[in-house]
Design a protein around this motif. Sequence first.
Motif, PDB file in Angstrom:
ATOM      1  N   HIS A  83       0.857  -1.183   0.000  1.00  0.00           N
ATOM      2  CA  HIS A  83       0.000   0.000   0.000  1.00  0.00           C
ATOM      3  C   HIS A  83       0.891   1.230   0.000  1.00  0.00           C
ATOM      4  O   HIS A  83       1.651   1.441   0.936  1.00  0.00           O
ATOM      5  CB  HIS A  83      -0.917   0.024   1.230  1.00  0.00           C
ATOM      6  N   GLN A 124     -15.064   0.735   2.057  1.00  0.00           N
ATOM      7  CA  GLN A 124     -13.869   1.368   1.517  1.00  0.00           C
ATOM      8  C   GLN A 124     -14.092   1.560   0.022  1.00  0.00           C
ATOM      9  O   GLN A 124     -14.605   0.649  -0.638  1.00  0.00           O
ATOM     10  CB  GLN A 124     -12.660   0.439   1.745  1.00  0.00           C
ATOM     11  N   GLU A 174      -7.327   3.159  -4.069  1.00  0.00           N
ATOM     12  CA  GLU A 174      -8.336   3.014  -3.024  1.00  0.00           C
ATOM     13  C   GLU A 174      -8.120   4.039  -1.922  1.00  0.00           C
ATOM     14  O   GLU A 174      -7.121   4.746  -1.895  1.00  0.00           O
ATOM     15  CB  GLU A 174      -8.321   1.588  -2.452  1.00  0.00           C
ATOM     16  N   GLU A 180      -2.669   0.264  -4.291  1.00  0.00           N
ATOM     17  CA  GLU A 180      -2.353  -1.091  -3.837  1.00  0.00           C
ATOM     18  C   GLU A 180      -1.706  -1.817  -5.002  1.00  0.00           C
ATOM     19  O   GLU A 180      -2.272  -1.929  -6.082  1.00  0.00           O
ATOM     20  CB  GLU A 180      -3.602  -1.835  -3.350  1.00  0.00           C
TER      21      GLU A 180
HETATM   22 MN    MN Z   1      -5.996  -2.581   0.175  1.00  0.00          MN
END
Ligand code: MN
Length: 479
Positions: free
Chosen positions: A12, A91, A120, A146
Amino acid sequence: MEFKKTIGIEVHAQIDTKTKLFSRALVDDMAKPNSQVDFLDAGFPGTLPVPNKQAILMALKTCLALNMEINNISIFDRKHYFYQDLPLGYQITQFYKPIGINGYIDCSFGRVRINRLHIECDAGKSIYKDGHTFIDLNRAGVGLMEIVTEPDLHTENEVIEFMKELRAILLAIKTCKADMEKGNLRADVNLSVAKEGDPLGTRVEIKNLNSFSTIKKAITYEEQVQIDTILSGKEVDQCTKLYDSEKNITKTIRAKENAMDYAYFPDADLLPVFLSDAIIEETKNNLPMLPKQMREYLSDLGVAKEQAYILTETSVRFDFFNELLNDITKYLAFKVSNWVCSELLGKLSKLEIELEDFLIGKVNFSSNFAKIINLFESGEITRTIAKTMIDHIIEKDLSFDVLFKNSDLLTKCAINLDALIIKILNNSPSEVEKFKKGKVQIVMYFVGIVMKETKGQINAELIKEKVLEQLNLFINKID
Ligand code: MN
């Protein structure tokens, strides 16, 4: 029995934008808790997300630097789960159609394929203290990339090399600050072991590793746990674990979820992201020099391979090195790289400070460093003195002249007074000629230059004595 481990990584990486992915709140990991929170980040009803164009373009740039295919149309989905630091209850991520697929990074041990890169939102932070849980929403809604690899890694060292290369790429293209300690680059490790030749074993995920050393230790520990489990005749459970760096153990936090558990579906508040071939092409053509090309450039200059890796770990190092070379054109790059890698970076690593942090607010450092290397390479100071001088400039960022005016360093430099005098004599053939023809008072001309060069730190009589000595040797040599 020989076991082989197989590892895939999910990284991330925080996108280095001013504002969050879908709100106007600022991205600032130093800010007071809950001071950078927009209504959307706090999950207020009726708020709508507005995509941050800059963040999407940075993700595109990252995909291209990772040799990925770009989806002209990518879609934002909702991933539903309940947690105290996720006020929206879902999310925003890209599940079905990520922005980039099928990339790779070439490492010294081979190619590591990258399955996908998707954009994200980060969640907020839960802070557990004195039996209470505190929630900081500054991080909620911050844009992340990601990056998911294929299981192409097999040793701790391969994982570290891959992570270093990825970090160097992100820093070179400036899409992520990639400071692992601050958490803007975090790695999840998926690890399984199996006997040589057997199909892959059950994988365990270790989440949120935020330094190279914890990545290494967590892998080593978890590998042994899995081997012991298999040898004792049990089966490895698929689960998610956390690494406890104080106890050096991994512990299970939950059984592995399936995609079904999250009830993914496209976010109805967001239109698909459309990237034209023209914008993809333009972004590709404007990519800066990447670490691999930097290393090729350094190796063409004669810099040793291991040092080329060290100098390209961060773009700050590479830029600093090039700045030095501008001031040291006379000498070979490999010598400069020795000074930077062993004297400077070696010292900074003992002080546990990164070059980028060290250089903050230091305006004279690079030119002072260059002057010292120049003095050494031209034979005017000894290596010991050069090293002492470097210690001084690491401590104080004064201009070179001020720094050495009141120090006894230049007196120490007089150890090599002879070398300085010889250099001056070499540069003044007509004055030497006059001396040879009997004009003895010309000696004061040389004394003057030497005094100026040594900033008046050395006794004039001593200089005169040395100059006369060298002049006589010099004219005898010419004869
Ligand atoms: Mn993720």
